[in-house]
Design a protein around this motif. Structure first.
Motif, mmCIF file in Angstrom:
data_model
loop_
_atom_site.group_PDB
_atom_site.id
_atom_site.type_symbol
_atom_site.label_atom_id
_atom_site.label_comp_id
_atom_site.label_asym_id
_atom_site.label_seq_id
_atom_site.Cartn_x
_atom_site.Cartn_y
_atom_site.Cartn_z
ATOM 1 N N VAL A 154 28.825 -5.493 29.513
ATOM 2 C CA VAL A 154 27.690 -6.254 30.073
ATOM 3 C C VAL A 154 26.462 -6.052 29.181
ATOM 4 C CG1 VAL A 154 26.480 -6.882 32.199
ATOM 5 C CG2 VAL A 154 28.697 -5.750 32.350
ATOM 6 N N HIS A 155 26.607 -6.397 27.902
ATOM 7 C CA HIS A 155 25.532 -6.221 26.934
ATOM 8 C C HIS A 155 24.455 -7.292 27.103
ATOM 9 C CE1 HIS A 155 27.226 -9.584 24.697
ATOM 10 N NE2 HIS A 155 28.392 -8.966 24.586
ATOM 11 N N ARG A 156 23.452 -7.245 26.230
ATOM 12 C CA ARG A 156 22.283 -8.133 26.385
ATOM 13 C C ARG A 156 22.666 -9.611 26.321
ATOM 14 N NH1 ARG A 156 17.230 -5.531 25.904
ATOM 15 N NH2 ARG A 156 17.350 -3.382 25.149
ATOM 16 N N GLY A 157 23.653 -9.971 25.527
ATOM 17 C CA GLY A 157 24.091 -11.363 25.493
ATOM 18 C C GLY A 157 24.691 -11.787 26.817
ATOM 19 N N HIS A 158 25.545 -10.930 27.386
ATOM 20 C CA HIS A 158 26.094 -11.205 28.722
ATOM 21 C C HIS A 158 24.977 -11.345 29.746
ATOM 22 C CE1 HIS A 158 29.877 -8.830 27.328
ATOM 23 N NE2 HIS A 158 30.059 -10.122 27.125
ATOM 24 N N GLN A 159 23.984 -10.478 29.633
ATOM 25 C CA GLN A 159 22.911 -10.459 30.623
ATOM 26 C C GLN A 159 22.136 -11.777 30.650
ATOM 27 O OE1 GLN A 159 20.594 -6.805 29.997
ATOM 28 N NE2 GLN A 159 22.513 -5.733 29.577
ATOM 29 N N VAL A 160 22.010 -12.425 29.500
ATOM 30 C CA VAL A 160 21.319 -13.719 29.460
ATOM 31 C C VAL A 160 22.108 -14.759 30.248
ATOM 32 C CG1 VAL A 160 20.555 -15.591 27.968
ATOM 33 C CG2 VAL A 160 20.164 -13.227 27.276
ATOM 34 N N VAL A 161 23.425 -14.781 30.042
ATOM 35 C CA VAL A 161 24.283 -15.729 30.765
ATOM 36 C C VAL A 161 24.265 -15.439 32.257
ATOM 37 C CG1 VAL A 161 26.657 -16.530 31.055
ATOM 38 C CG2 VAL A 161 25.757 -16.109 28.757
ATOM 39 N N LEU A 162 24.356 -14.169 32.612
ATOM 40 C CA LEU A 162 24.374 -13.794 34.026
ATOM 41 C C LEU A 162 23.036 -14.087 34.696
ATOM 42 C CD1 LEU A 162 26.297 -10.473 33.455
ATOM 43 C CD2 LEU A 162 27.175 -12.427 34.740
ATOM 44 N N ALA A 163 21.942 -13.846 33.985
ATOM 45 C CA ALA A 163 20.620 -14.144 34.542
ATOM 46 C C ALA A 163 20.468 -15.640 34.800
ATOM 47 C CB ALA A 163 19.529 -13.657 33.595
ATOM 48 N N ALA A 164 20.976 -16.467 33.893
ATOM 49 C CA ALA A 164 20.913 -17.919 34.090
ATOM 50 C C ALA A 164 21.758 -18.327 35.291
ATOM 51 C CB ALA A 164 21.399 -18.639 32.831
ATOM 52 N N ARG B 230 31.707 -1.657 34.968
ATOM 53 C CA ARG B 230 31.444 -3.078 34.748
ATOM 54 C C ARG B 230 30.916 -3.723 36.029
ATOM 55 N NH1 ARG B 230 36.301 -7.044 33.520
ATOM 56 N NH2 ARG B 230 37.220 -5.020 33.055
ATOM 57 N N LEU B 231 31.550 -3.426 37.150
ATOM 58 C CA LEU B 231 31.110 -3.997 38.419
ATOM 59 C C LEU B 231 29.720 -3.495 38.795
ATOM 60 C CD1 LEU B 231 34.447 -3.826 40.443
ATOM 61 C CD2 LEU B 231 33.342 -5.868 39.514
ATOM 62 N N GLU B 232 29.463 -2.233 38.519
ATOM 63 C CA GLU B 232 28.133 -1.684 38.816
ATOM 64 C C GLU B 232 27.061 -2.400 38.010
ATOM 65 O OE1 GLU B 232 26.103 2.535 37.795
ATOM 66 O OE2 GLU B 232 27.835 2.666 39.149
ATOM 67 N N ARG B 233 27.361 -2.667 36.746
ATOM 68 C CA ARG B 233 26.400 -3.345 35.883
ATOM 69 C C ARG B 233 26.253 -4.818 36.254
ATOM 70 N NH1 ARG B 233 28.452 -0.349 30.307
ATOM 71 N NH2 ARG B 233 27.724 1.725 30.916
ATOM 72 N N LEU B 234 27.356 -5.442 36.653
ATOM 73 C CA LEU B 234 27.265 -6.826 37.115
ATOM 74 C C LEU B 234 26.411 -6.906 38.380
ATOM 75 C CD1 LEU B 234 30.939 -7.996 36.507
ATOM 76 C CD2 LEU B 234 28.906 -8.825 35.319
ATOM 77 N N ARG C 55 23.956 -11.533 16.508
ATOM 78 C CA ARG C 55 24.152 -11.863 17.918
ATOM 79 C C ARG C 55 24.617 -10.620 18.678
ATOM 80 N NH1 ARG C 55 29.597 -12.811 19.363
ATOM 81 N NH2 ARG C 55 28.926 -14.042 21.166
ATOM 82 N N TRP C 56 24.126 -10.521 19.919
ATOM 83 C CA TRP C 56 24.572 -9.433 20.782
ATOM 84 C C TRP C 56 26.070 -9.605 21.035
ATOM 85 C CZ3 TRP C 56 20.632 -6.318 20.809
ATOM 86 C CH2 TRP C 56 19.327 -6.780 20.953
ATOM 87 N N SER C 57 26.856 -8.550 20.910
ATOM 88 C CA SER C 57 28.293 -8.685 21.114
ATOM 89 C C SER C 57 28.936 -7.342 21.417
ATOM 90 C CB SER C 57 28.965 -9.284 19.865
ATOM 91 O OG SER C 57 28.950 -8.349 18.798
ATOM 92 N N SER C 58 30.097 -7.401 22.075
ATOM 93 C CA SER C 58 30.883 -6.198 22.331
ATOM 94 C C SER C 58 31.384 -5.602 21.025
ATOM 95 C CB SER C 58 32.060 -6.525 23.249
ATOM 96 O OG SER C 58 31.611 -7.026 24.495
ATOM 97 N N THR C 59 31.695 -6.449 20.047
ATOM 98 C CA THR C 59 32.147 -5.962 18.741
ATOM 99 C C THR C 59 31.097 -5.072 18.096
ATOM 100 O OG1 THR C 59 33.525 -7.920 18.383
ATOM 101 C CG2 THR C 59 32.866 -6.673 16.423
ATOM 102 N N TRP C 60 29.849 -5.487 18.191
ATOM 103 C CA TRP C 60 28.752 -4.702 17.620
ATOM 104 C C TRP C 60 28.659 -3.344 18.319
ATOM 105 C CZ3 TRP C 60 22.965 -6.657 17.544
ATOM 106 C CH2 TRP C 60 22.217 -5.843 16.673
ATOM 107 N N ALA D 252 23.040 1.686 22.796
ATOM 108 C CA ALA D 252 22.203 1.489 23.979
ATOM 109 C C ALA D 252 21.256 0.313 23.794
ATOM 110 C CB ALA D 252 21.414 2.766 24.274
ATOM 111 N N HIS D 253 20.795 0.098 22.570
ATOM 112 C CA HIS D 253 19.907 -1.035 22.301
ATOM 113 C C HIS D 253 20.631 -2.356 22.526
ATOM 114 C CE1 HIS D 253 16.699 -3.370 20.592
ATOM 115 N NE2 HIS D 253 17.451 -3.811 19.612
ATOM 116 N N VAL D 254 21.900 -2.425 22.097
ATOM 117 C CA VAL D 254 22.671 -3.655 22.281
ATOM 118 C C VAL D 254 23.073 -3.827 23.748
ATOM 119 C CG1 VAL D 254 24.720 -4.949 21.547
ATOM 120 C CG2 VAL D 254 23.538 -3.464 19.919
ATOM 121 N N LEU D 255 23.421 -2.738 24.385
ATOM 122 C CA LEU D 255 23.846 -2.800 25.786
ATOM 123 C C LEU D 255 22.678 -3.026 26.747
ATOM 124 C CD1 LEU D 255 26.369 0.184 25.817
ATOM 125 C CD2 LEU D 255 26.952 -2.227 26.155
#
Length: 332
Positions: A27-37, A77-81, A164-169, A183-186
């Motif tokens: 649930v990194h910063r890229g995911h967070q943008v999608v989830l916030a939307a 993951r569920l806690e972060r979601l 781009r924010w990613s799990s790979t990074w 932590a910065h990416v997450l």
């Protein structure tokens, strides 16, 4: 936040939703943008926001021979979601049989018939359906034919690096021990979770008793080394009058000074020799790497380094440094 473990747990009277889908590993910063939307669109329309995720990770199903570990356990993951404000998460069991559904079959069964999706929000890298044949363009086409809107969120890059924010990074950073970078990416401190087991009790003999976690079932454990971090006990743990969030110096590796072979995570709670954590499931948050794992020339050199590790950990975490234990490792 409601958690539905399987389609049969979704309420029949759910009503229309705004839905998104993905593994959301970390649930990194890229995911967070999608989830916030997703949450924002649902709130604006007075609808229920739902994220669809999968367990186990598809990579472990399609390529079981590969050593693939999730950044975060399903629990984390569920806690972060939940922290994103979602109303519900649907966890679908990912199997080879499930993976045979085409993109249209998946969208029709789960997004339309089960969740009543009014709008689907997704990132640019969306992939779904058999052989990952479905992408964002497929979803837009399916939305037109099946009667739901689609909002595609463009990739968001880190302003400092342009990447781009990613799990790979995140995985790359953890492989190098850079937990601060991860932590910065997450957008939060990386953590591992596991049950405290009995170890060799070397730390206790040295004056630094540790909570030992086997490193083979914790989530993604970073590179070997010593870290400043926090040990977090569950809320139901016995109340000893102290915080459930405890500052800790954390060692990850095989203890080369003692010729160890099993990789472990060992957390020493600063200044505490009275804790009985056996059989408790604890969380270890890793804030900053202090040093790599080193094979010391004898116990006295190890003790000097451990004292320095503890002092640096206290300084990083902003807590008082405990006195150095007046003990030595027995000889012979």
């Amino acid at each position: 936040m409601q958690v539905w473990n399987g389609a049969d747990q979704v309420p029949a009277d759910l009503g229309p939703t705004v839905a998104t889908l993905g593994i959301f590993d970390g649930v990194h910063r890229g995911h967070q943008v999608v989830l916030a939307a997703t949450v924002s669109e649902a709130e604006a329309a007075g609808l229920t926001s739902v994220a669809v995720t999968f367990d186990p990770h598809p990579a472990t199903v399609h390529r079981p021979e590969q050593d693939f570990v999730l950044i975060a356990s399903l629990t984390d993951r569920l806690e972060r979601l939940a922290s994103t404000g979602l109303d519900a998460v649907l966890v679908l069991d990912y199997t080879l049989e499930f993976a045979q559904a085409t993109a249209e079959e998946f969208a029709r069964r789960y997004l339309v018939e089960l969740l009543g999706a009014h709008l689907v929000v997704a990132g640019e890298d969306l992939r779904f359906g058999r052989a990952n044949a479905g992408d964002r363009h497929t979803m837009v086409e399916l939305g037109r034919s099946l009667g739901f809107g689609v909002e595609i969120i463009e990739d968001i890059a880190c302003p400092d690096t342009g990447r781009r924010w990613s799990s790979t990074w995140v995985r790359e950073l953890l492989a190098g021990g850079d937990v601060a970078g991860a932590a910065h990416v997450l957008g939060r401190t990386h953590r591992v979770r596991g049950v405290v087991v009995h170890g060799f009790k070397r730390g206790r003999a040295l004056g630094y008793p540790t909570a030992n976690l086997r490193a083979d079932d914790l989530g993604l454990v970073p590179a070997d080394g010593v870290y400043a971090g926090w040990l977090i006990r569950p809320e139901h743990a016995p109340d000893d009058g102290t915080s459930k969030r405890l500052p800790a110096a954390v060692s990850i590796g095989t203890n080369p000074t003692f010729h160890g072979v099993e990789r472990t995570v060992e957390a020493y709670v600063l200044g505490r020799t009275d804790l009985d954590l056996y059989d408790e499931e604890v969380v270890v948050e890793l804030v900053e790497r202090l040093r790599p794992m080193v094979d010391f020339d004898g116990v006295p050199a190890l003790l000097d380094q451990m004292a320095d590790d503890v002092a640096r950990t206290a300084a990083i975490l902003g807590v008082p440094a405990p006195a150095r234990p007046e003990v030595s490792f027995p000889s012979g």
